[in-house]
Write a protein that holds these residues in place. Structure first.
Motif, PDB file in Angstrom:
ATOM      1  N   CYS A 171       0.838  -1.199   0.000  1.00 47.34           N
ATOM      2  CA  CYS A 171       0.000   0.000   0.000  1.00 47.34           C
ATOM      3  C   CYS A 171       0.874   1.249   0.000  1.00 47.34           C
ATOM      4  O   CYS A 171       2.034   1.198   0.386  1.00 47.34           O
ATOM      5  N   PRO A 172       0.293   2.363  -0.415  1.00 45.07           N
ATOM      6  CA  PRO A 172       1.011   3.634  -0.284  1.00 45.07           C
ATOM      7  C   PRO A 172       1.013   4.062   1.187  1.00 45.07           C
ATOM      8  O   PRO A 172       0.150   3.639   1.956  1.00 45.07           O
ATOM      9  N   TRP A 173       1.957   4.903   1.549  1.00 47.78           N
ATOM     10  CA  TRP A 173       2.080   5.378   2.927  1.00 47.78           C
ATOM     11  C   TRP A 173       2.521   6.827   2.878  1.00 47.78           C
ATOM     12  O   TRP A 173       3.161   7.247   1.912  1.00 47.78           O
ATOM     13  N   THR A 174       2.209   7.577   3.903  1.00 50.86           N
ATOM     14  CA  THR A 174       2.635   8.970   3.981  1.00 50.86           C
ATOM     15  C   THR A 174       3.313   9.211   5.323  1.00 50.86           C
ATOM     16  O   THR A 174       2.764   8.853   6.370  1.00 50.86           O
ATOM     17  N   ILE A 175       4.503   9.788   5.279  1.00 48.62           N
ATOM     18  CA  ILE A 175       5.230  10.177   6.489  1.00 48.62           C
ATOM     19  C   ILE A 175       5.651  11.626   6.293  1.00 48.62           C
ATOM     20  O   ILE A 175       6.249  11.965   5.278  1.00 48.62           O
ATOM     21  N   ILE A 176       5.335  12.455   7.265  1.00 46.37           N
ATOM     22  CA  ILE A 176       5.528  13.915   7.213  1.00 46.37           C
ATOM     23  C   ILE A 176       5.121  14.502   5.858  1.00 46.37           C
ATOM     24  O   ILE A 176       5.796  15.351   5.310  1.00 46.37           O
TER      25      ILE A 176
END
Length: 194
Positions: A171-176
Protein backbone atom coordinates in the motif's frame (compact mmCIF):
# COMPACT_ATOMS: atom_id res chain seq x y z
CA UNK A 1 36.14 -8.91 5.27
CA UNK A 2 34.03 -10.11 8.16
CA UNK A 3 30.87 -8.27 9.15
CA UNK A 4 29.73 -8.58 12.77
CA UNK A 5 26.20 -7.57 13.74
CA UNK A 6 25.62 -6.76 17.40
CA UNK A 7 23.19 -4.94 19.68
CA UNK A 8 23.94 -1.23 19.86
CA UNK A 9 25.33 0.35 23.00
CA UNK A 10 24.83 3.87 24.30
CA UNK A 11 28.40 4.74 23.36
CA UNK A 12 27.61 4.04 19.68
CA UNK A 13 25.52 7.24 19.56
CA UNK A 14 28.22 9.56 18.14
CA UNK A 15 28.72 7.34 15.07
CA UNK A 16 25.27 5.75 14.67
CA UNK A 17 23.14 8.89 14.98
CA UNK A 18 24.58 10.79 11.96
CA UNK A 19 24.01 7.67 9.83
CA UNK A 20 20.40 7.33 11.02
CA UNK A 21 19.82 11.05 10.39
CA UNK A 22 21.20 10.70 6.85
CA UNK A 23 18.84 7.81 6.19
CA UNK A 24 15.65 9.37 7.55
CA UNK A 25 16.25 12.93 6.35
CA UNK A 26 13.57 15.43 7.36
CA UNK A 27 11.85 12.87 9.59
CA UNK A 28 14.66 13.60 12.07
CA UNK A 29 13.15 17.06 12.60
CA UNK A 30 9.79 15.50 13.54
CA UNK A 31 11.50 13.01 15.87
CA UNK A 32 13.52 15.64 17.72
CA UNK A 33 11.40 18.78 17.54
CA UNK A 34 14.46 20.65 16.24
CA UNK A 35 15.19 22.32 12.89
CA UNK A 36 18.95 23.10 12.95
CA UNK A 37 21.33 20.23 12.17
CA UNK A 38 23.49 20.68 15.29
CA UNK A 39 20.41 20.77 17.53
CA UNK A 40 18.84 17.79 15.73
CA UNK A 41 22.07 15.80 16.20
CA UNK A 42 22.35 16.70 19.90
CA UNK A 43 18.71 15.78 20.58
CA UNK A 44 18.95 12.58 18.51
CA UNK A 45 22.00 11.50 20.53
CA UNK A 46 19.94 12.15 23.67
CA UNK A 47 17.09 9.99 22.31
CA UNK A 48 19.52 7.24 21.23
CA UNK A 49 20.99 6.98 24.73
CA UNK A 50 17.55 6.83 26.38
CA UNK A 51 15.45 3.66 26.65
CA UNK A 52 11.93 4.97 26.04
CA UNK A 53 11.63 5.78 22.31
CA UNK A 54 11.90 4.16 18.89
CA UNK A 55 15.41 5.50 18.30
CA UNK A 56 16.85 4.10 21.52
CA UNK A 57 19.97 1.98 21.35
CA UNK A 58 17.75 -0.82 22.73
CA UNK A 59 16.07 -1.13 19.30
CA UNK A 60 19.24 -0.63 17.28
CA UNK A 61 21.78 -3.06 15.84
CA UNK A 62 25.25 -2.21 14.60
CA UNK A 63 27.11 -3.80 11.70
CA UNK A 64 30.83 -3.66 12.34
CA UNK A 65 33.54 -4.05 9.74
CA UNK A 66 37.20 -3.82 10.68
CA UNK A 67 36.07 -2.89 14.20
CA UNK A 68 34.23 0.21 12.97
CA UNK A 69 30.50 1.03 12.76
CA UNK A 70 29.71 0.27 9.12
CA UNK A 71 25.93 0.13 9.23
CA UNK A 72 22.89 0.57 11.45
CA UNK A 73 19.53 -1.20 11.73
CA UNK A 74 16.65 0.20 13.82
CA UNK A 75 14.05 -2.52 14.36
CA UNK A 76 10.97 -3.01 16.57
CA UNK A 77 7.43 -4.36 16.55
CA UNK A 78 4.22 -2.46 15.81
CA UNK A 79 3.13 -3.22 19.35
CA UNK A 80 6.35 -1.86 20.90
CA UNK A 81 6.17 1.36 18.93
CA UNK A 82 2.75 2.27 20.36
CA UNK A 83 4.33 2.85 23.77
CA UNK A 84 7.62 4.15 22.38
CA UNK A 85 5.88 6.80 20.26
CA UNK A 86 3.48 7.76 23.07
CA UNK A 87 6.56 8.41 25.24
CA UNK A 88 8.18 10.45 22.47
CA UNK A 89 4.98 12.43 21.83
CA UNK A 90 4.73 13.27 25.55
CA UNK A 91 8.40 14.30 25.65
CA UNK A 92 8.18 16.47 22.51
CA UNK A 93 4.83 17.98 23.53
CA UNK A 94 6.29 19.05 26.90
CA UNK A 95 9.41 20.39 25.16
CA UNK A 96 7.47 22.40 22.57
CA UNK A 97 4.52 23.40 24.76
CA UNK A 98 2.07 22.10 22.17
CA UNK A 99 0.68 18.68 21.24
CA UNK A 100 3.01 16.68 18.99
CA UNK A 101 1.83 13.61 17.06
CA UNK A 102 4.30 11.14 15.51
CA UNK A 103 3.28 9.63 12.16
CA UNK A 104 2.54 5.90 12.32
CA UNK A 105 4.86 3.79 10.17
CA UNK A 106 3.55 0.26 10.76
CA UNK A 107 0.43 -1.84 10.47
CA UNK A 108 -0.70 -3.88 13.51
CA UNK A 109 1.18 -7.14 13.98
CA UNK A 110 4.22 -6.19 11.91
CA UNK A 111 7.90 -6.27 12.77
CA UNK A 112 9.29 -3.04 11.39
CA UNK A 113 12.60 -2.00 9.87
CA UNK A 114 12.59 1.67 10.81
CA UNK A 115 16.03 2.38 9.40
CA UNK A 116 18.72 0.49 7.57
CA UNK A 117 21.77 2.50 6.54
CA UNK A 118 25.37 1.81 5.58
CA UNK A 119 28.24 4.24 6.08
CA UNK A 120 29.36 5.45 2.61
CA UNK A 121 32.90 4.22 3.36
CA UNK A 122 31.61 0.64 3.59
CA UNK A 123 29.01 0.55 0.82
CA UNK A 124 29.35 -2.17 -1.78
CA UNK A 125 30.22 -4.92 0.73
CA UNK A 126 26.68 -6.28 1.15
CA UNK A 127 26.24 -4.78 4.62
CA UNK A 128 22.73 -3.46 3.89
CA UNK A 129 21.65 -6.90 2.68
CA UNK A 130 23.22 -8.52 5.76
CA UNK A 131 21.31 -6.14 8.05
CA UNK A 132 18.05 -6.90 6.23
CA UNK A 133 18.73 -10.63 6.46
CA UNK A 134 19.54 -10.20 10.14
CA UNK A 135 16.13 -8.55 10.68
CA UNK A 136 14.52 -11.60 9.03
CA UNK A 137 16.44 -13.85 11.44
CA UNK A 138 15.13 -11.79 14.36
CA UNK A 139 11.54 -12.16 13.13
CA UNK A 140 12.04 -15.90 12.61
CA UNK A 141 13.41 -16.17 16.14
CA UNK A 142 10.27 -14.45 17.45
CA UNK A 143 8.13 -17.10 15.75
CA UNK A 144 7.82 -15.54 12.29
CA UNK A 145 5.46 -12.91 10.95
CA UNK A 146 5.27 -9.91 8.70
CA UNK A 147 8.46 -7.88 8.29
CA UNK A 148 7.83 -4.41 6.91
CA UNK A 149 9.55 -1.19 5.90
CA UNK A 150 8.69 2.07 4.20
CA UNK A 151 10.69 3.38 1.28
CA UNK A 152 10.43 6.72 -0.47
CA UNK A 153 8.67 6.29 -3.81
CA UNK A 154 11.58 7.73 -5.83
CA UNK A 155 14.27 5.45 -4.36
CA UNK A 156 14.26 2.99 -7.25
CA UNK A 157 17.53 1.22 -6.34
CA UNK A 158 16.33 0.56 -2.79
CA UNK A 159 12.95 -0.67 -4.07
CA UNK A 160 14.71 -3.09 -6.45
CA UNK A 161 16.86 -4.39 -3.58
CA UNK A 162 13.81 -4.91 -1.35
CA UNK A 163 11.95 -6.65 -4.18
CA UNK A 164 14.95 -8.92 -4.80
CA UNK A 165 14.92 -9.82 -1.08
CA UNK A 166 11.24 -10.79 -1.26
CA UNK A 167 9.48 -7.62 -0.09
CA UNK A 168 6.33 -6.57 -1.96
CA UNK A 169 4.56 -3.23 -1.92
CA UNK A 170 1.18 -3.62 -0.25
CA UNK A 171 0.00 0.00 0.00
CA UNK A 172 1.01 3.63 -0.28
CA UNK A 173 2.08 5.38 2.93
CA UNK A 174 2.64 8.97 3.98
CA UNK A 175 5.23 10.18 6.49
CA UNK A 176 5.53 13.91 7.21
CA UNK A 177 3.46 14.54 4.10
CA UNK A 178 5.83 12.63 1.79
CA UNK A 179 4.87 9.55 -0.28
CA UNK A 180 6.31 6.15 0.58
CA UNK A 181 5.70 2.53 -0.39
CA UNK A 182 4.83 0.22 2.52
CA UNK A 183 6.60 -3.05 1.73
CA UNK A 184 6.14 -6.38 3.52
CA UNK A 185 7.76 -9.80 3.54
CA UNK A 186 6.35 -12.85 5.32
CA UNK A 187 8.99 -14.61 7.42
CA UNK A 188 8.45 -18.12 8.76
CA UNK A 189 9.61 -19.36 12.16
CA UNK A 190 12.96 -21.11 12.57
CA UNK A 191 14.19 -23.01 15.55
CA UNK A 192 17.47 -22.02 17.14
CA UNK A 193 17.72 -18.57 15.52
CA UNK A 194 18.93 -15.93 17.97
Amino acid sequence: MDILIRKARQEDAQVAVPLIMEAIGDISMQMTGETEEAAITKEFINLFTRTDNRHSYLYTYIAEMEGKVAGVLVFYSAEQVITLDANLEDYLSAKKGTTVKIDSETLPGEWYIDTVVVDPTYRGHGIGTKLLTFSEQLVAGFGGGSLSLNVETEKDAAIRLYNRLGFTTICPWTIIGEPFHHMVKTVGPHEGVE
